[in-house]
Design a protein around this motif. Structure first.
Motif, mmCIF file in Angstrom:
data_model
loop_
_atom_site.group_PDB
_atom_site.id
_atom_site.type_symbol
_atom_site.label_atom_id
_atom_site.label_comp_id
_atom_site.label_asym_id
_atom_site.label_seq_id
_atom_site.Cartn_x
_atom_site.Cartn_y
_atom_site.Cartn_z
ATOM 1 N N UNK A 1 19.850 -34.894 -38.593
ATOM 2 C CA UNK A 1 19.972 -34.235 -37.594
ATOM 3 C C UNK A 1 19.442 -34.811 -36.380
ATOM 4 N N UNK A 2 19.957 -34.894 -35.264
ATOM 5 C CA UNK A 2 19.532 -35.656 -34.019
ATOM 6 C C UNK A 2 18.608 -34.438 -33.221
ATOM 7 N N UNK A 3 17.480 -34.914 -32.814
ATOM 8 C CA UNK A 3 16.560 -34.133 -32.152
ATOM 9 C C UNK A 3 17.199 -33.828 -30.834
ATOM 10 N N UNK A 4 16.883 -32.594 -30.193
ATOM 11 C CA UNK A 4 17.415 -32.215 -28.922
ATOM 12 C C UNK A 4 16.348 -32.957 -27.958
ATOM 13 N N UNK A 5 16.766 -33.337 -26.733
ATOM 14 C CA UNK A 5 15.887 -34.061 -25.800
ATOM 15 C C UNK A 5 15.188 -32.859 -25.111
ATOM 16 N N UNK A 6 13.862 -33.062 -24.691
ATOM 17 C CA UNK A 6 13.031 -32.198 -24.070
ATOM 18 C C UNK A 6 13.744 -31.478 -23.000
ATOM 19 N N UNK A 7 13.384 -30.101 -22.638
ATOM 20 C CA UNK A 7 13.722 -29.321 -21.608
ATOM 21 C C UNK A 7 12.641 -28.949 -20.632
ATOM 22 N N UNK A 8 11.424 -29.204 -21.164
ATOM 23 C CA UNK A 8 10.286 -28.702 -20.401
ATOM 24 C C UNK A 8 9.066 -29.916 -20.633
ATOM 25 N N UNK A 9 8.215 -30.090 -19.626
ATOM 26 C CA UNK A 9 7.202 -30.984 -19.859
ATOM 27 C C UNK A 9 6.081 -30.201 -19.304
ATOM 28 N N UNK A 10 5.079 -29.974 -19.876
ATOM 29 C CA UNK A 10 4.044 -28.856 -19.592
ATOM 30 C C UNK A 10 2.619 -29.918 -19.581
ATOM 31 N N UNK A 11 1.771 -29.782 -18.793
ATOM 32 C CA UNK A 11 0.451 -30.608 -18.550
ATOM 33 C C UNK A 11 -0.541 -29.639 -18.498
ATOM 34 N N UNK A 12 -1.591 -30.232 -19.359
ATOM 35 C CA UNK A 12 -2.940 -29.380 -19.642
ATOM 36 C C UNK A 12 -3.714 -30.024 -18.307
ATOM 37 N N UNK A 13 -4.607 -29.710 -18.477
ATOM 38 C CA UNK A 13 -5.758 -30.024 -17.374
ATOM 39 C C UNK A 13 -6.128 -31.384 -17.302
ATOM 40 N N UNK A 14 -6.181 -32.195 -18.494
ATOM 41 C CA UNK A 14 -6.440 -33.781 -18.458
ATOM 42 C C UNK A 14 -5.341 -34.313 -17.998
ATOM 43 N N UNK A 15 -4.172 -33.794 -18.297
ATOM 44 C CA UNK A 15 -2.910 -34.515 -17.859
ATOM 45 C C UNK A 15 -2.746 -34.461 -16.352
ATOM 46 N N UNK A 16 -2.928 -33.219 -15.730
ATOM 47 C CA UNK A 16 -3.030 -32.990 -14.297
ATOM 48 C C UNK A 16 -4.093 -33.852 -13.664
ATOM 49 N N UNK A 17 -5.413 -33.782 -14.376
ATOM 50 C CA UNK A 17 -6.406 -34.584 -13.876
ATOM 51 C C UNK A 17 -6.165 -36.070 -13.571
ATOM 52 N N UNK A 18 -5.618 -36.690 -14.410
ATOM 53 C CA UNK A 18 -5.018 -38.010 -14.379
ATOM 54 C C UNK A 18 -3.963 -37.936 -13.370
ATOM 55 N N UNK A 19 -3.208 -37.292 -13.231
ATOM 56 C CA UNK A 19 -2.071 -37.165 -12.090
ATOM 57 C C UNK A 19 -2.725 -37.325 -10.750
ATOM 58 N N UNK A 20 -3.891 -36.444 -10.794
ATOM 59 C CA UNK A 20 -4.570 -36.223 -9.276
ATOM 60 C C UNK A 20 -5.244 -37.728 -9.201
ATOM 61 N N UNK A 21 -5.623 -38.336 -10.177
ATOM 62 C CA UNK A 21 -6.428 -39.578 -9.858
ATOM 63 C C UNK A 21 -5.532 -40.700 -9.715
ATOM 64 N N UNK A 22 -4.372 -40.386 -9.733
ATOM 65 C CA UNK A 22 -3.275 -41.450 -9.402
ATOM 66 C C UNK A 22 -3.134 -42.446 -10.529
ATOM 67 N N UNK A 23 -3.217 -42.123 -11.886
ATOM 68 C CA UNK A 23 -3.177 -42.790 -12.902
ATOM 69 C C UNK A 23 -1.806 -43.038 -13.091
ATOM 70 N N UNK A 24 -1.614 -44.563 -13.060
ATOM 71 C CA UNK A 24 -0.197 -45.123 -13.024
ATOM 72 C C UNK A 24 0.603 -44.815 -14.384
ATOM 73 N N UNK A 25 -0.071 -44.811 -15.451
ATOM 74 C CA UNK A 25 0.834 -44.355 -16.639
ATOM 75 C C UNK A 25 1.312 -42.846 -16.707
#
Length: 131
Positions: A1-25
């Motif tokens: 059975x094929x997995x469904x593609x994601x419909x939502x991406x949720x960020x925790x505080x570390x993920x958002x913090x990386x984004x705020x620090x302009x982490x390229x990845x």
């Protein structure tokens, strides 16, 4: 059975913090999600947790303008309490974000630095993407 593609991406505080620090990845992951129409979601409470003392307010506002910021409701709080009770108290830091992840369209990917607490809170109901 094929997995469904994601419909939502949720960020925790570390993920958002990386984004705020302009982490390229992290920026590339967020942009890739946006390009294929997957909403990138963050809890309003996570914003407070992610901000560091030197966060540029203009940058914060710009980053948030590109995300879907979700309020925290009483229902989220009660769901978080139930998740914590089921997990034996593990994952307190992530309980509100877990409640959010469980109410947005599934399948959900959560970007987090703490795989263990998330598996205790949500089991296999969310997919963990490590930051």
């Amino acid at each position: 059975m094929k997995e469904q593609p994601a419909r939502s991406l949720v960020l925790d505080s570390e993920a958002l913090s990386l984004l705020l620090r302009n982490d390229r990845g992290m920026a590339a992951r967020i942009e890739a999600s946006r390009q294929v129409g997957i909403p990138v979601i963050v809890s309003a409470l996570t914003i407070v947790e992610a901000v560091q003392g030197k966060t540029d307010l203009a940058r914060l506002k710009w980053v948030l303008s590109r995300l879907r910021v979700e309020p925290v409701s009483q229902e989220d709080s009660l769901t978080a309490v139930a998740l914590l009770q089921d997990a034996g108290g593990h994952g307190h830091k992530y309980a509100i974000v877990a409640a959010l992840a469980l109410r947005v369209p599934a399948p959900v990917i959560v970007l987090t630095s703490d795989r263990d607490d998330w598996s205790k809170l949500c089991g296999k109901r969310v997919v963990i993407g490590e930051v």
